[in-house]
Design a protein around this motif. Structure first.
Motif, PDB file in Angstrom:
ATOM      1  N   ALA A   1      -5.748  -0.325 -19.539  1.00 17.90           N
ATOM      2  CA  ALA A   1      -7.001  -0.476 -20.281  1.00 17.90           C
ATOM      3  C   ALA A   1      -7.149  -1.906 -20.773  1.00 17.90           C
ATOM      4  O   ALA A   1      -6.169  -2.540 -21.193  1.00 17.90           O
ATOM      5  N   PHE A   2      -8.379  -2.433 -20.735  1.00 19.60           N
ATOM      6  CA  PHE A   2      -8.694  -3.771 -21.226  1.00 19.60           C
ATOM      7  C   PHE A   2      -9.873  -3.692 -22.200  1.00 19.60           C
ATOM      8  O   PHE A   2     -10.798  -2.907 -22.009  1.00 19.60           O
ATOM      9  N   ALA A   3      -9.811  -4.557 -23.219  1.00 22.25           N
ATOM     10  CA  ALA A   3     -10.887  -4.610 -24.218  1.00 22.25           C
ATOM     11  C   ALA A   3     -11.309  -6.061 -24.424  1.00 22.25           C
ATOM     12  O   ALA A   3     -10.927  -6.694 -25.413  1.00 22.25           O
ATOM     13  N   PRO A   4     -12.094  -6.633 -23.499  1.00 26.30           N
ATOM     14  CA  PRO A   4     -12.547  -8.014 -23.666  1.00 26.30           C
ATOM     15  C   PRO A   4     -13.334  -8.180 -24.967  1.00 26.30           C
ATOM     16  O   PRO A   4     -14.081  -7.274 -25.376  1.00 26.30           O
ATOM     17  N   ALA A   5     -13.177  -9.345 -25.591  1.00 26.60           N
ATOM     18  CA  ALA A   5     -13.841  -9.574 -26.876  1.00 26.60           C
ATOM     19  C   ALA A   5     -15.349  -9.716 -26.734  1.00 26.60           C
ATOM     20  O   ALA A   5     -16.096  -9.423 -27.664  1.00 26.60           O
ATOM     21  N   ASP A   6     -15.788 -10.181 -25.556  1.00 30.52           N
ATOM     22  CA  ASP A   6     -17.221 -10.434 -25.380  1.00 30.52           C
ATOM     23  C   ASP A   6     -17.556 -10.484 -23.893  1.00 30.52           C
ATOM     24  O   ASP A   6     -16.693 -10.227 -23.042  1.00 30.52           O
ATOM     25  N   ASP A   7     -18.800 -10.816 -23.572  1.00 24.97           N
ATOM     26  CA  ASP A   7     -19.221 -10.873 -22.171  1.00 24.97           C
ATOM     27  C   ASP A   7     -18.435 -11.904 -21.379  1.00 24.97           C
ATOM     28  O   ASP A   7     -18.124 -11.689 -20.200  1.00 24.97           O
ATOM     29  N   ASP A   8     -18.094 -13.034 -22.007  1.00 24.19           N
ATOM     30  CA  ASP A   8     -17.304 -14.050 -21.308  1.00 24.19           C
ATOM     31  C   ASP A   8     -15.919 -13.513 -20.953  1.00 24.19           C
ATOM     32  O   ASP A   8     -15.381 -13.806 -19.871  1.00 24.19           O
ATOM     33  N   GLY A   9     -15.349 -12.724 -21.850  1.00 19.94           N
ATOM     34  CA  GLY A   9     -14.060 -12.108 -21.564  1.00 19.94           C
ATOM     35  C   GLY A   9     -14.152 -11.136 -20.400  1.00 19.94           C
ATOM     36  O   GLY A   9     -13.252 -11.047 -19.569  1.00 19.94           O
ATOM     37  N   PHE A  10     -15.256 -10.410 -20.340  1.00 15.70           N
ATOM     38  CA  PHE A  10     -15.468  -9.487 -19.222  1.00 15.70           C
ATOM     39  C   PHE A  10     -15.600 -10.266 -17.916  1.00 15.70           C
ATOM     40  O   PHE A  10     -15.031  -9.875 -16.894  1.00 15.70           O
ATOM     41  N   ARG A  11     -16.333 -11.373 -17.942  1.00 17.23           N
ATOM     42  CA  ARG A  11     -16.477 -12.191 -16.731  1.00 17.23           C
ATOM     43  C   ARG A  11     -15.123 -12.732 -16.272  1.00 17.23           C
ATOM     44  O   ARG A  11     -14.854 -12.831 -15.072  1.00 17.23           O
ATOM     45  N   ALA A  12     -14.250 -13.083 -17.232  1.00 17.79           N
ATOM     46  CA  ALA A  12     -12.915 -13.571 -16.876  1.00 17.79           C
ATOM     47  C   ALA A  12     -12.102 -12.480 -16.179  1.00 17.79           C
ATOM     48  O   ALA A  12     -11.353 -12.746 -15.228  1.00 17.79           O
TER      49      ALA A  12
END
Length: 277
Positions: free
Chosen positions: A44-55
């Motif tokens: 499971a991953f929980a990116p902090a924001d949209d930029d984290g999701f793009r990474a």
């Protein structure tokens, strides 16, 4: 059952959202991985924001991930970042499944499949074709639900606090989907009510027709106030766990390249829900 193993050839899948600690997807997918003895893992991953999701998407394109299940708030962005999308994802304008192959990203939506499988399992007598259905919400999950219900021939009535979003969603999907401002009017004659809101709706189930079915997409708690009220009135209630498990099967096959095994994961999920309180 064969022993699962992790080697240098491990195939990694994941669920991504924010927050994500509540997700039962790792329980489901890792149980199936163990049953099949796959060289695989599901995290499971929980990116902090949209930029984290793009990474994270960039990491997948680079070969670090086989695929992702996507939940709120990233479903629409997942669709936008894909190189290609299934007709189901295009119809809903969102994606809960991303698969990586040689640097390319394919988007799909299995939420609608999960919804229909959940209804088939817990409300087997429900007929959708030509019948009015009320959908509360216009977010990513609601998009997939509206597309699936319309595809099943239902007359979908979308009710959302921000009416403009409901109108936009209805126009995107078309084919028997409409936006309503008067929730009480929308509920008249409805054979099914689906709650796709993250918060419990302020709704009196007494306004529903006798014999109606009520579905809540959330599974924490498993019996939501809406479902409890529906059962107290003698209505058929369908929980969100049935939808989650229903969408997980096709996701598993897409990410790991083999069908999910014939293993009932609902008891495992119920146990985890009980452990989490």
């Amino acid at each position: 059952m064969t022993q699962a193993r992790i080697t240098g050839s491990v195939r990694v899948g994941a669920v991504v959202g924010r927050p994500i600690g509540h997700s039962l997807s790792p329980v489901i997918h890792n149980a199936w991985i163990e049953a099949l003895g796959l060289d695989a893992a599901y995290v499971a991953f929980a990116p902090a924001d949209d930029d984290g999701f793009r990474a994270l998407i960039d990491a997948g394109r680079a070969g670090c991930l086989a695929g992702l299940n996507v939940t709120a708030p990233f479903k629409e962005l997942a669709y936008q970042l894909a190189d290609e999308a299934s007709p189901t994802a295009r119809a809903s304008g969102s994606a809960n499944l991303l698969v990586f192959s040689e640097g390319r990203l394919s988007a799909d939506s299995t939420d609608g499949v999960g919804l229909l499988r959940g209804l088939d399992e817990q409300a087997p007598k429900l007929e959708l074709a030509g019948r009015p259905v009320v959908l509360l919400g216009a977010g990513g999950a609601a998009r997939a639900a509206a597309a699936a219900l319309a595809g099943a021939g239902a007359e979908v009535r979308i009710v959302n606090r921000t009416h403009d979003r409901a109108v936009a969603l209805a126009e995107e999907i078309g084919g028997g989907v409409s936006a309503w401002t008067d929730r009480e009017a929308a509920l008249r004659g409805a054979t099914l009510l689906v709650n796709a809101l993250s918060a419990p709706p302020d709704l009196d189930v007494a306004t529903l027709e006798a014999g109606a079915t009520v579905m809540d997409m959330t599974y924490r708690p498993l019996t939501t106030p809406l479902l409890a009220a529906a059962r107290a009135r003698g209505l058929t209630a369908v929980d969100g766990l049935s939808m989650l498990i229903g969408q997980a099967g096709p996701s598993f096959a897409a990410i790991f390249g083999v069908p999910a095994p014939d293993l009932d994961v609902r008891p495992l999920c119920l146990r985890r829900l009980g452990e989490a309180g």
